[in-house]
Scaffold this motif. Sequence first.
Motif: not given
Length: 170
Positions: A56-69
Amino acid sequence: MLYGIVVFPEKHVQDFANSLRRRHDPHYSAIPAHLTIREAAEWTHEELEHAVEHLEQVTSTLSPFTIQLNRVSTFYPVNHVLYMALEDTNMTQQLHDSICSGPLVLEAAKYVFTPHVTIGQELSADELHDLYGNLRMQEINLSSKIDRVHLLYQTDNGSWTAYQSFLLRG
């Protein structure tokens, strides 16, 4: 109980991976195509509670991002695993490092963290080399938004199911 933390790519990436996993991954029916963020471990109820608080704590500080395979690779000779590799692993590595801290620190990880989507495992050496030879000639250009992590648990029949999902809210 056995718990693990993963991210699931978007459906079009899962569909591509599953078209190969169906035949080459014996775990195909146990879990959808995914990127493992923290390897599975046995946790007590108390450890689970600490893990949920930490996530809960960690994900509140991280933003969505995009991966490229962008390619197929293998862990041969260490493991007979074939996977789709990421073009840039920085954001996925940052997610892993953030999650695998505090109560979820990995004391002795089995392997160096390499973000990937498995498309074949437990293959014979000949099958691995044949499949790898064919797939590395294919152009792969798949992107997927990563906006949540999933805490999974393993059921009695060996399949994995979501215990809780955590949105990246940073």
